[in-house]
Design a protein around this motif. Structure first.
Motif, PDB file in Angstrom:
ATOM      1  N   HIS A  80      -8.647  26.886  11.088  1.00 46.19           N
ATOM      2  CA  HIS A  80      -8.952  25.466  11.249  1.00 46.19           C
ATOM      3  C   HIS A  80      -8.789  24.734   9.927  1.00 46.19           C
ATOM      4  O   HIS A  80      -8.790  25.337   8.851  1.00 46.19           O
ATOM      5  CB  HIS A  80     -10.357  25.256  11.826  1.00 46.19           C
ATOM      6  N   ALA A  81      -8.636  23.427  10.029  1.00 42.63           N
ATOM      7  CA  ALA A  81      -8.384  22.600   8.848  1.00 42.63           C
ATOM      8  C   ALA A  81      -8.834  21.177   9.139  1.00 42.63           C
ATOM      9  O   ALA A  81      -8.966  20.777  10.300  1.00 42.63           O
ATOM     10  CB  ALA A  81      -6.888  22.620   8.494  1.00 42.63           C
ATOM     11  N   GLY A  82      -9.073  20.404   8.089  1.00 42.76           N
ATOM     12  CA  GLY A  82      -9.505  19.019   8.304  1.00 42.76           C
ATOM     13  C   GLY A  82      -9.542  18.224   7.022  1.00 42.76           C
ATOM     14  O   GLY A  82      -9.125  18.682   5.958  1.00 42.76           O
ATOM     15  N   MET A  83     -10.030  17.017   7.149  1.00 43.09           N
ATOM     16  CA  MET A  83     -10.212  16.134   5.999  1.00 43.09           C
ATOM     17  C   MET A  83     -11.160  15.015   6.405  1.00 43.09           C
ATOM     18  O   MET A  83     -11.632  14.977   7.542  1.00 43.09           O
ATOM     19  CB  MET A  83      -8.870  15.588   5.481  1.00 43.09           C
ATOM     20  N   ALA A  84     -11.417  14.069   5.492  1.00 41.98           N
ATOM     21  CA  ALA A  84     -12.403  13.022   5.776  1.00 41.98           C
ATOM     22  C   ALA A  84     -12.126  11.789   4.929  1.00 41.98           C
ATOM     23  O   ALA A  84     -12.737  11.597   3.879  1.00 41.98           O
ATOM     24  CB  ALA A  84     -13.815  13.543   5.524  1.00 41.98           C
ATOM     25  N   PRO A  85     -11.200  10.919   5.356  1.00 39.67           N
ATOM     26  CA  PRO A  85     -10.931   9.689   4.594  1.00 39.67           C
ATOM     27  C   PRO A  85     -12.172   8.808   4.480  1.00 39.67           C
ATOM     28  O   PRO A  85     -12.923   8.629   5.445  1.00 39.67           O
ATOM     29  CB  PRO A  85      -9.841   8.991   5.417  1.00 39.67           C
ATOM     30  N   GLY A  86     -12.397   8.254   3.283  1.00 41.84           N
ATOM     31  CA  GLY A  86     -13.560   7.421   3.046  1.00 41.84           C
ATOM     32  C   GLY A  86     -13.396   6.037   3.636  1.00 41.84           C
ATOM     33  O   GLY A  86     -12.459   5.305   3.305  1.00 41.84           O
ATOM     34  N   ASP A 124      -5.220  16.020  -1.055  1.00 42.07           N
ATOM     35  CA  ASP A 124      -5.844  14.699  -1.120  1.00 42.07           C
ATOM     36  C   ASP A 124      -4.884  13.690  -0.517  1.00 42.07           C
ATOM     37  O   ASP A 124      -3.660  13.845  -0.628  1.00 42.07           O
ATOM     38  CB  ASP A 124      -6.124  14.285  -2.570  1.00 42.07           C
ATOM     39  N   VAL A 125      -5.424  12.653   0.098  1.00 39.18           N
ATOM     40  CA  VAL A 125      -4.598  11.508   0.476  1.00 39.18           C
ATOM     41  C   VAL A 125      -4.946  10.375  -0.484  1.00 39.18           C
ATOM     42  O   VAL A 125      -6.120  10.069  -0.729  1.00 39.18           O
ATOM     43  CB  VAL A 125      -4.797  11.091   1.945  1.00 39.18           C
ATOM     44  N   VAL A 126      -3.906   9.792  -1.090  1.00 42.27           N
ATOM     45  CA  VAL A 126      -4.068   8.771  -2.124  1.00 42.27           C
ATOM     46  C   VAL A 126      -3.369   7.499  -1.663  1.00 42.27           C
ATOM     47  O   VAL A 126      -2.242   7.543  -1.151  1.00 42.27           O
ATOM     48  CB  VAL A 126      -3.467   9.255  -3.462  1.00 42.27           C
ATOM     49  N   LEU A 157      -8.489   8.520  -1.174  1.00 40.30           N
ATOM     50  CA  LEU A 157      -9.208   8.203   0.056  1.00 40.30           C
ATOM     51  C   LEU A 157      -9.897   9.424   0.643  1.00 40.30           C
ATOM     52  O   LEU A 157     -10.875   9.295   1.373  1.00 40.30           O
ATOM     53  CB  LEU A 157      -8.257   7.626   1.108  1.00 40.30           C
ATOM     54  N   SER A 158      -9.352  10.604   0.373  1.00 40.00           N
ATOM     55  CA  SER A 158      -9.907  11.778   1.029  1.00 40.00           C
ATOM     56  C   SER A 158      -9.447  13.056   0.375  1.00 40.00           C
ATOM     57  O   SER A 158      -8.351  13.128  -0.185  1.00 40.00           O
ATOM     58  CB  SER A 158      -9.477  11.796   2.498  1.00 40.00           C
ATOM     59  N   SER A 159     -10.295  14.067   0.465  1.00 40.01           N
ATOM     60  CA  SER A 159      -9.904  15.444   0.183  1.00 40.01           C
ATOM     61  C   SER A 159      -9.970  16.222   1.480  1.00 40.01           C
ATOM     62  O   SER A 159     -10.710  15.871   2.401  1.00 40.01           O
ATOM     63  CB  SER A 159     -10.844  16.080  -0.842  1.00 40.01           C
ATOM     64  N   GLY A 160      -9.215  17.289   1.547  1.00 36.10           N
ATOM     65  CA  GLY A 160      -9.254  18.126   2.732  1.00 36.10           C
ATOM     66  C   GLY A 160      -8.681  19.491   2.414  1.00 36.10           C
ATOM     67  O   GLY A 160      -8.204  19.735   1.302  1.00 36.10           O
ATOM     68  N   ALA A 161      -8.718  20.375   3.405  1.00 39.27           N
ATOM     69  CA  ALA A 161      -8.234  21.730   3.160  1.00 39.27           C
ATOM     70  C   ALA A 161      -8.052  22.476   4.466  1.00 39.27           C
ATOM     71  O   ALA A 161      -8.680  22.157   5.484  1.00 39.27           O
ATOM     72  CB  ALA A 161      -9.217  22.499   2.271  1.00 39.27           C
ATOM     73  N   VAL A 162      -7.180  23.465   4.399  1.00 35.22           N
ATOM     74  CA  VAL A 162      -7.187  24.527   5.408  1.00 35.22           C
ATOM     75  C   VAL A 162      -8.350  25.435   5.036  1.00 35.22           C
ATOM     76  O   VAL A 162      -8.476  25.858   3.880  1.00 35.22           O
ATOM     77  CB  VAL A 162      -5.860  25.315   5.401  1.00 35.22           C
ATOM     78  N   ARG A 163      -9.216  25.724   6.004  1.00 40.09           N
ATOM     79  CA  ARG A 163     -10.460  26.432   5.689  1.00 40.09           C
ATOM     80  C   ARG A 163     -10.242  27.947   5.622  1.00 40.09           C
ATOM     81  O   ARG A 163      -9.378  28.495   6.301  1.00 40.09           O
ATOM     82  CB  ARG A 163     -11.532  26.124   6.729  1.00 40.09           C
ATOM     83  N   PHE A 217       0.874  -1.173   0.000  1.00 44.21           N
ATOM     84  CA  PHE A 217       0.000   0.000   0.000  1.00 44.21           C
ATOM     85  C   PHE A 217       0.907   1.217   0.000  1.00 44.21           C
ATOM     86  O   PHE A 217       1.670   1.438   0.950  1.00 44.21           O
ATOM     87  CB  PHE A 217      -0.912   0.029   1.230  1.00 44.21           C
ATOM     88  N   GLU A 218       0.863   1.981  -1.087  1.00 47.49           N
ATOM     89  CA  GLU A 218       1.713   3.159  -1.214  1.00 47.49           C
ATOM     90  C   GLU A 218       0.862   4.425  -1.046  1.00 47.49           C
ATOM     91  O   GLU A 218      -0.033   4.691  -1.844  1.00 47.49           O
ATOM     92  CB  GLU A 218       2.416   3.183  -2.574  1.00 47.49           C
ATOM     93  N   PHE A 219       1.162   5.184   0.010  1.00 48.64           N
ATOM     94  CA  PHE A 219       0.425   6.407   0.308  1.00 48.64           C
ATOM     95  C   PHE A 219       1.195   7.631  -0.161  1.00 48.64           C
ATOM     96  O   PHE A 219       2.427   7.646  -0.200  1.00 48.64           O
ATOM     97  CB  PHE A 219       0.203   6.538   1.817  1.00 48.64           C
TER      98      PHE A 219
END
Length: 575
Positions: A519-525, A466-468, A474-480, A415-417
């Motif tokens: 604030h910032a966040g993300m949400a892996p599926g 994004d985390v791939v 798996l997820s998108s995210g951002a600093v808001r 698994f390569e991240f």
């Protein structure tokens, strides 16, 4: 108690004891005067021996029974080392039918994955009895439980956000719910808890997470279920991009190493800019298990008299095709034309010289440059991809994947991240020519208000990431974007007036005017994570009761018609 033991519990230490088991009849085998029945429950299988045929009258496969008998040792030649209970049998003395089954099944339970999907989903309760599918659902529960514990250990607080909320343009179609009490008005199911979790940060909760259900009326794909999905949603106050990425790589690495024996790339995961990903991998979700890297040859071919590559982006891919037959190259050309390319040029380095259809257009000096610039070794082939801007990258990415698969060089035991960072803030709509958001409209532009006021919008990048994992996003995210002034300007560039901003995102926009922390966040599926860990090709095999590819629940018959009375109650008339 309907049983004294579960089906995977009896061992040689129980020989001579009386036991009662309960479960489903997996198979029945007649050996002439003696019948053998495999009894299955969630834990496993035990073989039951019947010397009295009458005990099995009216008992079919998938019937639920309780059977009492004495535990016996198997003869040496009948020992089955493939199952945990393979050293013993249960000699049946009595049987009770707890739940009869029809004699004809729509499919064999152990072969359900080879059955047409519409039949599997119509009889999903049978499909879930398949040990492989059952194991996937157990894995899903274990993964979610582990994620919750890990997030709590990192100091995050689980908070539930509303399911009935307001319609909001967040990229996909909403599922609408008509209101009975408020005529002509509708709730919407949340596409994501985006605005709520940001308002939690404004409310003073500094580390939020949730195993969040999300609802989007969009078409299905192999890695995306229509209708609903679940994500590990989290947000952090007083945090920058690296704070979020550190949490993500910690939790993902721990999860994948716990639930898989494959090699997992260790933190810190690679950070790859969006521009680099598109140039070197041809997509924004690169599969790093594939060692091939795309090189840019656009400038080089400006000095080559080859009309097909003039004034166009040119990409190159070096691959070791030394053992490949002529048909391999013919198939590569067939694939290229099948995806819309006009052709696929290539040259092979053989005994210090290039061979191939493009070789004659290159001078000796240009050939030496290519060997050095692309690091071409003896026997390796350089493939050329050229097309319009954008298309060249996409085609190069597809050719890279095809080569990786057909040369068998993708490391399937890993698994390569990676994180893909610095996404463009804006893009131009090819149909309307208008400038709009590319990713998340709530993201902070790099450079803040100054960048918005002084830069070409198409050159502005955002704190978006994004985390791939192995080519799967798996997820998108951002600093808001937590500043009302920056938000107002960012939306204005995309064509939204302040009035529209207040109308569509009024709660969040207002909240930011009462003291909002960065604030910032993300949400892996979660569905995609479990799909990868289970090694499944389709996400529906890791969801207990999924919709089919046409967004239908074939088991329950949804969507379905409702009565005129129900429609009148919610003030709806069908056109």
């Amino acid at each position: 108690m309907l049983r004294t033991h579960i089906c995977n519990e009896l061992r040689t230490g129980h020989i001579g004891e009386k036991a009662t088991l309960a479960g489903w009849v997996d198979t029945i085998r007649d050996h002439g005067g003696v019948k053998f029945l495999d009894l299955r429950d969630e834990s496993g299988v035990t073989q039951v021996v019947f010397h009295d045929d009458a005990l099995l009258d009216g008992v079919n496969r998938e019937t639920v029974i309780a059977v009492t008998g004495v535990v016996e040792a198997r003869d040496e030649e009948n020992v089955n080392p493939k199952i945990d209970t393979g050293m013993i049998d249960l000699r049946a003395e009595s049987i009770t039918v707890l739940g009869p089954s029809r004699s004809v099944l729509p499919f064999e339970v152990r072969e359900s994955t080879d059955t047409r999907e519409e039949v599997r989903l119509k009889y999903r309760f049978l499909d879930l009895r398949n040990p492989d599918i059952h194991k996937n659902i157990v894995l899903r529960a274990q993964v979610i439980s582990f994620l919750r514990r890990r997030m709590e250990e990192l100091g995050f607080l689980e908070i539930q956000t509303p399911i009935l909320t307001a319609s909001s343009p967040e990229g996909a179609r909403d599922y609408l719910v008509p209101s009975r009490k408020h005529k002509g008005k509708f709730y919407a199911l949340p596409q994501a808890p985006q605005q709520f979790k940001q308002m939690l940060m404004v409310s003073g909760f500094e580390k939020y997470f949730q195993v969040a259900p999300c609802f989007r009326d969009e078409d299905a794909r192999g890695d995306r279920s229509p209708g609903e999905f679940y994500q590990l949603d989290f947000e952090m106050a007083f945090a920058e991009q690296e704070d979020v990425l550190t949490v993500a790589e910690t939790v993902l690495y721990d999860t994948f190493t716990k639930f898989s024996d494959k090699r997992v790339s260790k933190p810190p995961f690679r950070r790859i800019t969006y521009a680099e990903a598109m140039l070197h991998y041809g997509c924004d979700k690169p599969d790093l298990r594939n060692p091939l890297v795309i090189c840019d040859l656009t400038d080089f071919f400006r000095g080559v008299e080859f009309a097909a590559f003039k004034n166009k982006p040119v990409r190159g891919i070096v691959a070791d095709c030394s053992g490949c037959t002529r048909s391999f190259f013919e198939n590569s050309l067939k694939y290229a034309t099948s995806i819309g390319m006009k052709g696929l040029g290539y040259i092979t380095l053989s005994e210090g010289n290039f061979k191939g259809p493009i070789e004659k257009f290159l001078s000796e000096e240009q050939k030496k440059y290519l060997i050095g610039h692309c690091d071409i070794k003896e026997g390796q082939t350089l493939f050329f991809i050229s097309d319009a801007p954008g298309a060249a990258d996409r085609f190069a990415g597809l050719i890279r994947t095809w080569l990786g698969e057909n040369l068998n060089i993708i490391d399937t035991d890993a698994f390569e991240f990676c994180f893909v960072v610095d996404f463009p803030m804006y893009e131009r709509d090819p149909e309307t020519n208008a400038v709009g958001f590319t990713h998340n409209p709530f993201s902070m532009p790099q450079g803040g208000l100054e960048a918005l006021e002084t830069k070409n919008p198409l050159e502005i990048v955002a704190y978006q990431y994004d985390v791939v994992c192995s080519g799967v996003e798996l997820s998108s995210g951002a600093v808001r974007n937590h500043s009302p002034e920056i938000m107002k300007k960012a939306f204005a560039i995309a064509g939204y007036s302040e009035e529209v901003l207040e109308e569509r995102f009024g709660a969040l926009y207002t909240a930011f005017q009462y003291g909002a922390p960065p604030h910032a966040g993300m949400a892996p599926g979660i569905d995609r994570m479990v799909m990868l860990l289970a090694g499944e090709e389709t996400i529906r095999d890791v969801i207990a009761f999924p919709l089919n590819g046409n967004a239908q629940d074939l088991l329950m018959g949804a969507p379905c018609e409702v009565t005129e009375h129900q429609l009148r109650e919610v003030h709806v008339k069908i056109r």
